[in-house]
Write an enzyme that holds these catalytic residues in place. Sequence first.
Site, PDB file in Angstrom:
ATOM      1  N   THR A   1       1.513  10.129   3.932  1.00 34.39           N
ATOM      2  CA  THR A   1       0.443  10.862   3.239  1.00 34.39           C
ATOM      3  C   THR A   1      -0.952  10.530   3.769  1.00 34.39           C
ATOM      4  OG1 THR A   1       0.880   9.213   1.528  1.00 34.39           O
ATOM      5  CG2 THR A   1       1.528  11.474   1.039  1.00 34.39           C
TER       6      THR A   1
ATOM      7  N   SER B   1     -11.543   4.518  -1.663  1.00 32.14           N
ATOM      8  CA  SER B   1     -11.399   5.476  -2.767  1.00 32.14           C
ATOM      9  C   SER B   1     -11.913   6.861  -2.388  1.00 32.14           C
ATOM     10  CB  SER B   1     -12.180   4.991  -3.992  1.00 32.14           C
ATOM     11  OG  SER B   1     -13.570   5.196  -3.762  1.00 32.14           O
ATOM     12  N   ARG B   2     -11.539   7.844  -3.206  1.00 34.51           N
ATOM     13  CA  ARG B   2     -11.910   9.239  -2.943  1.00 34.51           C
ATOM     14  C   ARG B   2     -13.430   9.401  -2.837  1.00 34.51           C
ATOM     15  NH1 ARG B   2      -9.419  13.010  -7.342  1.00 34.51           N
ATOM     16  NH2 ARG B   2      -7.632  11.703  -6.791  1.00 34.51           N
TER      17      ARG B   2
ATOM     18  N   LYS C   1     -10.657  -1.802  -2.275  1.00 36.09           N
ATOM     19  CA  LYS C   1     -10.490  -2.495  -0.999  1.00 36.09           C
ATOM     20  C   LYS C   1     -11.762  -2.288  -0.172  1.00 36.09           C
ATOM     21  CE  LYS C   1      -5.632  -1.144  -1.266  1.00 36.09           C
ATOM     22  NZ  LYS C   1      -4.536  -0.326  -0.724  1.00 36.09           N
TER      23      LYS C   1
ATOM     24  N   LYS D   1      -5.164   7.709  -6.840  1.00 38.55           N
ATOM     25  CA  LYS D   1      -4.838   8.134  -8.202  1.00 38.55           C
ATOM     26  C   LYS D   1      -3.613   9.054  -8.183  1.00 38.55           C
ATOM     27  CE  LYS D   1      -9.756   8.175  -9.521  1.00 38.55           C
ATOM     28  NZ  LYS D   1      -9.949   6.970 -10.297  1.00 38.55           N
ATOM     29  N   ASN D   2      -3.223   9.507  -6.999  1.00 39.77           N
ATOM     30  CA  ASN D   2      -2.045  10.368  -6.873  1.00 39.77           C
ATOM     31  C   ASN D   2      -0.758   9.570  -6.654  1.00 39.77           C
ATOM     32  OD1 ASN D   2      -3.194  13.182  -6.869  1.00 39.77           O
ATOM     33  ND2 ASN D   2      -4.396  12.326  -5.194  1.00 39.77           N
TER      34      ASN D   2
ATOM     35  N   GLU E   1       0.091  -3.294   4.584  1.00 43.13           N
ATOM     36  CA  GLU E   1      -1.020  -2.341   4.677  1.00 43.13           C
ATOM     37  C   GLU E   1      -1.103  -1.670   6.045  1.00 43.13           C
ATOM     38  OE1 GLU E   1      -3.611  -0.868   3.534  1.00 43.13           O
ATOM     39  OE2 GLU E   1      -3.841  -1.651   1.503  1.00 43.13           O
ATOM     40  N   ASP E   2      -1.612  -0.450   6.081  1.00 40.82           N
ATOM     41  CA  ASP E   2      -1.878   0.214   7.369  1.00 40.82           C
ATOM     42  C   ASP E   2      -3.384   0.329   7.648  1.00 40.82           C
ATOM     43  OD1 ASP E   2      -2.352   2.150   5.312  1.00 40.82           O
ATOM     44  OD2 ASP E   2      -2.288   3.714   6.842  1.00 40.82           O
TER      45      ASP E   2
ATOM     46  N   TRP F   1      -9.495  15.938   4.249  1.00 40.81           N
ATOM     47  CA  TRP F   1     -10.905  15.555   4.463  1.00 40.81           C
ATOM     48  C   TRP F   1     -11.502  16.327   5.633  1.00 40.81           C
ATOM     49  CZ3 TRP F   1     -13.537  13.992   0.727  1.00 40.81           C
ATOM     50  CH2 TRP F   1     -13.174  12.944  -0.109  1.00 40.81           C
TER      51      TRP F   1
ATOM     52  N   LYS G   1      -9.434   5.048   5.558  1.00 43.42           N
ATOM     53  CA  LYS G   1      -8.136   4.588   5.056  1.00 43.42           C
ATOM     54  C   LYS G   1      -8.313   3.433   4.065  1.00 43.42           C
ATOM     55  CE  LYS G   1      -5.230   5.988   8.920  1.00 43.42           C
ATOM     56  NZ  LYS G   1      -4.407   5.513  10.046  1.00 43.42           N
TER      57      LYS G   1
ATOM     58  N   SER H   1     -14.932   7.581   0.127  1.00 44.20           N
ATOM     59  CA  SER H   1     -14.607   8.311   1.365  1.00 44.20           C
ATOM     60  C   SER H   1     -15.598   9.451   1.573  1.00 44.20           C
ATOM     61  CB  SER H   1     -13.187   8.894   1.302  1.00 44.20           C
ATOM     62  OG  SER H   1     -12.231   7.875   1.210  1.00 44.20           O
TER      63      SER H   1
ATOM     64  N   SER I   1      -2.234   0.608  -4.404  1.00 41.89           N
ATOM     65  CA  SER I   1      -2.851   1.708  -3.658  1.00 41.89           C
ATOM     66  C   SER I   1      -4.126   2.161  -4.354  1.00 41.89           C
ATOM     67  CB  SER I   1      -1.872   2.893  -3.607  1.00 41.89           C
ATOM     68  OG  SER I   1      -2.539   4.065  -3.196  1.00 41.89           O
ATOM     69  N   ALA I   2      -5.093   2.595  -3.559  1.00 44.57           N
ATOM     70  CA  ALA I   2      -6.348   3.115  -4.121  1.00 44.57           C
ATOM     71  C   ALA I   2      -6.174   4.528  -4.664  1.00 44.57           C
ATOM     72  CB  ALA I   2      -7.427   3.116  -3.033  1.00 44.57           C
TER      73      ALA I   2
ATOM     74  N   ASP J   1       0.874  -1.156   0.000  1.00 43.38           N
ATOM     75  CA  ASP J   1       0.000   0.000   0.000  1.00 43.38           C
ATOM     76  C   ASP J   1       0.928   1.228   0.000  1.00 43.38           C
ATOM     77  OD1 ASP J   1      -2.332   1.619   0.414  1.00 43.38           O
ATOM     78  OD2 ASP J   1      -1.747   1.765   2.524  1.00 43.38           O
ATOM     79  N   LEU J   2       0.410   2.410  -0.315  1.00 41.09           N
ATOM     80  CA  LEU J   2       1.282   3.589  -0.337  1.00 41.09           C
ATOM     81  C   LEU J   2       1.047   4.500   0.878  1.00 41.09           C
ATOM     82  CD1 LEU J   2       2.179   5.730  -3.417  1.00 41.09           C
ATOM     83  CD2 LEU J   2       1.828   6.721  -1.213  1.00 41.09           C
ATOM     84  N   ASP J   3      -0.153   5.097   0.934  1.00 38.61           N
ATOM     85  CA  ASP J   3      -0.439   6.071   1.996  1.00 38.61           C
ATOM     86  C   ASP J   3      -0.388   5.385   3.361  1.00 38.61           C
ATOM     87  OD1 ASP J   3      -1.096   8.235   0.160  1.00 38.61           O
ATOM     88  OD2 ASP J   3      -2.924   7.136  -0.295  1.00 38.61           O
TER      89      ASP J   3
HETATM   90  C1  BG6 Z   1      -5.841   5.453  -0.282  1.00 36.82           C
HETATM   91  C2  BG6 Z   1      -6.009   6.248   0.978  1.00 36.82           C
HETATM   92  O1  BG6 Z   1      -4.520   5.024  -0.389  1.00 36.82           O
HETATM   93  O2  BG6 Z   1      -6.172   6.249  -1.426  1.00 36.82           O
HETATM   94  C3  BG6 Z   1      -7.392   6.848   1.068  1.00 36.82           C
HETATM   95  O3  BG6 Z   1      -5.788   5.396   2.100  1.00 36.82           O
HETATM   96  C4  BG6 Z   1      -7.677   7.656  -0.207  1.00 36.82           C
HETATM   97  O4  BG6 Z   1      -7.456   7.683   2.206  1.00 36.82           O
HETATM   98  C5  BG6 Z   1      -7.488   6.777  -1.433  1.00 36.82           C
HETATM   99  O5  BG6 Z   1      -9.020   8.156  -0.185  1.00 36.82           O
HETATM  100  C6  BG6 Z   1      -7.723   7.535  -2.740  1.00 36.82           C
HETATM  101  O6  BG6 Z   1      -6.722   8.505  -2.879  1.00 36.82           O
HETATM  102  P1  BG6 Z   1      -6.731   9.680  -3.968  1.00 36.82           P
HETATM  103  O7  BG6 Z   1      -5.329  10.238  -3.839  1.00 36.82           O
HETATM  104  O8  BG6 Z   1      -6.989   9.063  -5.295  1.00 36.82           O
HETATM  105  O9  BG6 Z   1      -7.787  10.647  -3.560  1.00 36.82           O
HETATM  106 MG    MG Z   2      -2.833   3.125   3.540  1.00 36.70          MG
END
Ligand code: BG6
Ligand code: MG
Length: 220
Positions: A16, A47-48, A146, A118-119, A170-171, A24, A44, A51, A115-116, A8-10
């Site tokens: 991040t 998706s955006r 996820k 897009k960044n 994963e966290d 948020w 966590k 969330s 990772s979910a 996972d990334l964030d």
């Molecule tokens: C996940 C985060 O990695 O990515 C979530 O844990 C986040 O908090 C999701 O909503 C989507 O991220 P982004 O950058 O596409 O808004």
């Molecule tokens: Mg994470």
Amino acid sequence: MLKAVLFDLDGVITDTAEYHYMAWKQLASEIHIEIDREFNEMLKGVSRMESLERILRHGQRERDFTPEEKQELATKKNKQYVQLLEQVTPSDVYPGIRELLLELKTSGIHAVIASASKNAPQILRSLQLTDLFDYIVDPDEVAQGKPAPDIFLRGAEAVGATAEECIGIEDAQAGIEAIKSAQMIAVGIGDEALLMASGADVVLPTTEKLSLPFLKSLIC
Ligand code: BG6
Ligand code: MG
């Protein structure tokens, strides 16, 4: 035999997850919804848009916005988040991660981002880590986010590994559930009680003790 490690990334590669929470929290307060860290655990890994839906339901405001307005809210949150990302530098990589990625590369074990976000590609560039990954799954490539297993299964497939040959890190509760439902070994980073309850095989408080020998000890 270990063939691939799916990260996972964030909250696993760098902090991040905290920037997501800050962005948020600000957006929610602008629409008169309060969120705290306990509630944030439910965001966590998600998706955006999902969330945002969870935040609106939490504030009992899910019927107050049209789909277009929801899109605008999500875009506003992302703008704020991307602004926070401007401060990310290579020194923000969590302890032990760069070393682990180098060990994986030397040993010919694939490293994948599942990772979910897009960044993710932009964050990896800012951390100067892009070259250490063999594949970055685009969340748009998979049908379900996820806790569904899709993103981990896609990552394994992309590097030619079977689920038994993979470890996911994963966290997030949703992320641990996704790894387990993909039938992979799940390593949690963070709150032991929370992540063990989601099915983690092992939980470490931080990334510091992640190493290739440790990961190999979890898989035959
Ligand atoms: C996940 C985060 O990695 O990515 C979530 O844990 C986040 O908090 C999701 O909503 C989507 O991220 P982004 O950058 O596409 O808004
Ligand atoms: Mg994470």
